[in-house]
Design a protein around this motif. Structure first.
Motif, short mmCIF file in Angstrom:
data_model
loop_
_atom_site.label_atom_id
_atom_site.label_comp_id
_atom_site.label_asym_id
_atom_site.label_seq_id
_atom_site.Cartn_x
_atom_site.Cartn_y
_atom_site.Cartn_z
N ILE A 181 -32.81 10.60 7.98
CA ILE A 181 -32.50 11.78 7.16
C ILE A 181 -32.88 13.04 7.93
O ILE A 181 -32.14 13.48 8.78
CB ILE A 181 -33.16 11.69 5.77
CG1 ILE A 181 -32.75 10.36 5.08
CG2 ILE A 181 -32.75 12.87 4.90
CD1 ILE A 181 -33.30 10.16 3.69
N ASP A 182 -34.06 13.61 7.66
CA ASP A 182 -34.45 14.81 8.40
C ASP A 182 -35.94 15.11 8.17
O ASP A 182 -36.57 14.47 7.33
CB ASP A 182 -33.58 16.02 8.01
CG ASP A 182 -33.74 16.42 6.55
OD1 ASP A 182 -34.71 16.00 5.91
OD2 ASP A 182 -32.87 17.17 6.05
N PRO A 183 -36.52 16.06 8.91
CA PRO A 183 -37.95 16.36 8.76
C PRO A 183 -38.32 16.89 7.38
O PRO A 183 -39.45 16.65 6.91
CB PRO A 183 -38.19 17.43 9.84
CG PRO A 183 -37.13 17.20 10.86
CD PRO A 183 -35.93 16.76 10.08
N ILE A 184 -37.43 17.63 6.72
CA ILE A 184 -37.74 18.17 5.39
C ILE A 184 -38.01 17.03 4.42
O ILE A 184 -39.02 17.02 3.71
CB ILE A 184 -36.60 19.07 4.87
CG1 ILE A 184 -36.46 20.31 5.75
CG2 ILE A 184 -36.85 19.47 3.42
CD1 ILE A 184 -35.29 21.19 5.37
N MET A 185 -37.11 16.06 4.38
CA MET A 185 -37.28 14.91 3.49
C MET A 185 -38.50 14.09 3.89
O MET A 185 -39.20 13.54 3.04
CB MET A 185 -36.04 14.03 3.51
CG MET A 185 -36.03 12.94 2.44
SD MET A 185 -35.66 13.55 0.79
CE MET A 185 -33.86 13.63 0.86
N THR A 186 -38.78 14.01 5.18
CA THR A 186 -39.93 13.24 5.67
C THR A 186 -41.24 13.80 5.15
O THR A 186 -42.15 13.04 4.79
CB THR A 186 -39.95 13.25 7.22
OG1 THR A 186 -38.70 12.76 7.71
CG2 THR A 186 -41.07 12.38 7.75
N VAL A 187 -41.36 15.12 5.08
CA VAL A 187 -42.57 15.75 4.56
C VAL A 187 -42.57 15.76 3.04
O VAL A 187 -43.59 15.49 2.39
CB VAL A 187 -42.70 17.20 5.10
CG1 VAL A 187 -43.87 17.92 4.46
CG2 VAL A 187 -42.84 17.18 6.62
N PHE A 188 -41.42 16.06 2.47
CA PHE A 188 -41.32 16.21 1.01
C PHE A 188 -41.60 14.89 0.29
O PHE A 188 -42.23 14.88 -0.78
CB PHE A 188 -39.92 16.71 0.65
CG PHE A 188 -39.77 17.16 -0.76
CD1 PHE A 188 -40.13 18.45 -1.15
CD2 PHE A 188 -39.26 16.31 -1.74
CE1 PHE A 188 -39.98 18.88 -2.45
CE2 PHE A 188 -39.12 16.74 -3.05
CZ PHE A 188 -39.48 18.02 -3.40
N ARG A 189 -41.17 13.80 0.87
CA ARG A 189 -41.29 12.49 0.20
C ARG A 189 -42.72 12.08 -0.10
O ARG A 189 -43.04 11.78 -1.26
CB ARG A 189 -40.58 11.43 1.04
CG ARG A 189 -40.43 10.08 0.37
CD ARG A 189 -39.61 9.12 1.23
NE ARG A 189 -39.35 7.87 0.55
CZ ARG A 189 -38.66 6.87 1.07
NH1 ARG A 189 -38.16 6.97 2.29
NH2 ARG A 189 -38.47 5.76 0.37
N PRO A 190 -43.64 12.06 0.87
CA PRO A 190 -45.01 11.69 0.54
C PRO A 190 -45.73 12.71 -0.34
O PRO A 190 -46.57 12.33 -1.16
CB PRO A 190 -45.70 11.55 1.91
CG PRO A 190 -44.84 12.31 2.85
CD PRO A 190 -43.45 12.21 2.33
N VAL A 191 -45.39 13.99 -0.18
CA VAL A 191 -46.02 15.02 -1.03
C VAL A 191 -45.62 14.80 -2.49
O VAL A 191 -46.47 14.82 -3.39
CB VAL A 191 -45.62 16.44 -0.56
CG1 VAL A 191 -46.06 17.48 -1.58
CG2 VAL A 191 -46.21 16.74 0.81
N ALA A 192 -44.33 14.59 -2.73
CA ALA A 192 -43.86 14.35 -4.09
C ALA A 192 -44.43 13.06 -4.65
O ALA A 192 -44.76 12.97 -5.84
CB ALA A 192 -42.34 14.32 -4.11
N THR A 193 -44.56 12.05 -3.81
CA THR A 193 -45.14 10.77 -4.23
C THR A 193 -46.57 10.96 -4.69
O THR A 193 -46.98 10.45 -5.74
CB THR A 193 -45.10 9.77 -3.06
OG1 THR A 193 -43.76 9.43 -2.78
CG2 THR A 193 -45.88 8.50 -3.39
N PHE A 194 -47.35 11.70 -3.90
CA PHE A 194 -48.75 11.95 -4.25
C PHE A 194 -48.87 12.68 -5.58
O PHE A 194 -49.67 12.30 -6.44
CB PHE A 194 -49.41 12.77 -3.13
CG PHE A 194 -50.81 13.21 -3.47
CD1 PHE A 194 -51.87 12.31 -3.43
CD2 PHE A 194 -51.07 14.52 -3.84
CE1 PHE A 194 -53.16 12.72 -3.75
CE2 PHE A 194 -52.35 14.94 -4.15
CZ PHE A 194 -53.40 14.03 -4.12
#
Length: 357
Positions: A117-130
């Protein structure tokens, strides 16, 4: 000449699936390598003891939410480990947070997200999960008080996992380093990879099918973005059994066809966190109210974060369809081919091991 059309479609789908696997293979290897290192130096018992001994309603939830993000637990290991947390004194909220954050993401799925996908989704995914796991745990601890400990009858169920993730000896610090490395890499590249291999292969195959056979205008009409598209994804993802790594190729293929990143993210968040097996466990062992909070928070957070993510892309002026999968282009083609050929027999052996367990 119907057979020629069928042959062309099958060949096209397999070709697209191989391309997706080729892009992801180096990052799959990296992710499971990191998972092995984590398993070598941090035993499950230490994690359970730390979370179980955490004092207070909120600190325990925070610890459980944070610990679950990188933790390389297989899907069969999540439920017995969560039950073990409860038995060792963790609040229901901490147990619930762990059940959400652990299957949502991990070092392997984070690496694949970056590749496909891309770096934005890579960072956003664990933050939203937390935040999702934290919200569910805190909400549960506010609404409910832990009055009755989980019955000892669960002990047989908590030890029923045969994936090997819970079998690291208590005296891991005293083991020889070579033994610890062997155990870590055996767990990661045989047991953990074997547990998700079939789902990962299916995910890549269906991603290839979407990429080759599904018309872009159909995707854009029904899943192009907005709350209605996200609700469709939410209802698809909640009952579905799919791991975080396997859901990523599907999300990437949908984005490449015109799905908004927020709509794809709803699937990434709701799919791995919920399935009928986990929901049954939560209802039976943590109660109906906890199960309701579990579903409600995941639903609200999935839709909310989906809308936020679409807004982020819009504000940054980024067309997700134009950048999806571009980060993996930094690797030479030879490197991708090498890791693809390396991962194939490892995945095959992992599936063979899982089948014969």
């Amino acid at each position: 000449m119907d057979w020629i059309i069928i042959y062309t479609y099958i060949l096209g789908i397999l070709s697209e699936s191989w391309n997706i696997f080729e892009e992801a293979a180096p990052y799959i290897f990296l992710g499971f390598g990191v998972a092995a290192v984590i398993h070598i130096f941090i035993s499950d018992k230490k994690i359970v003891d730390y979370l179980g001994a955490s004092a207070g309603k909120y600190r325990s939830v925070f610890n459980a939410s944070l610990a679950g993000i990188p933790l390389p637990l297989c899907s069969c290991g999540v439920i017995p480990t969560a039950i073990s947390l409860k038995k060792r004194g963790a609040t229901k909220g901490a147990t619930l947070s762990f059940l959400i954050s652990t299957p949502e993401t991990g070092v392997d799925s984070i690496a694949i997200t970056y590749a496909l996908i891309d770096p934005i989704m890579t960072v956003f995914r664990p933050v939203a999960t937390f935040i999702t796991a934290l919200s569910a745990g805190i909400a549960n601890n506010i609404v409910l008080k832990d009055k009755v400990p989980l019955r000892s009858v669960l002990s047989s169920e908590s030890s029923s996992c045969t994936c090997g993730s819970c079998e690291l000896e208590n005296d891991i610090s005293e083991k020889k380093m070579s033994r610890r490395f062997i155990e870590g890499f055996k767990y990661s590249f045989i047991e953990l990879l074997g547990d998700i291999s079939k789902w990962l292969i299916l995910g890549i195959f269906f991603a290839g099918m979407i990429s080759y056979a599904v018309p872009e205008n159909w995707i854009q009409i029904y899943l192009g973005g907005g709350i209605h598209s996200m609700l469709i994804m939410l209802f698809i993802g909640i009952p579905l059994y799919i791991c975080a790594s396997a859901s990523t190729p599907l999300a990437a293929a949908l984005i490449a066809k015109g799905t908004s990143p927020g709509t794809a993210f709803v699937f990434l968040l709701a799919g791995p966190a919920t399935n009928m097996a986990t929901l049954t466990m939560v209802t039976r062992y943590l109660g109906k109210i906890t199960a309701s909070i579990y579903l409600l928070i995941i639903g609200i957070c999935s839709l909310g974060f989906g809308l936020i993510l679409d807004l982020i892309y819009f504000k940054l002026g980024i067309e997700a369809i134009a950048v999806v999968g571009k980060t993996s282009e930094i690797l030479p083609a030879e490197v991708k081919i090498f890791f693809s050929l390396l991962m194939l027999p490892i995945i095959a052996y992992g599936m063979y091991h899982e089948f014969n367990e």
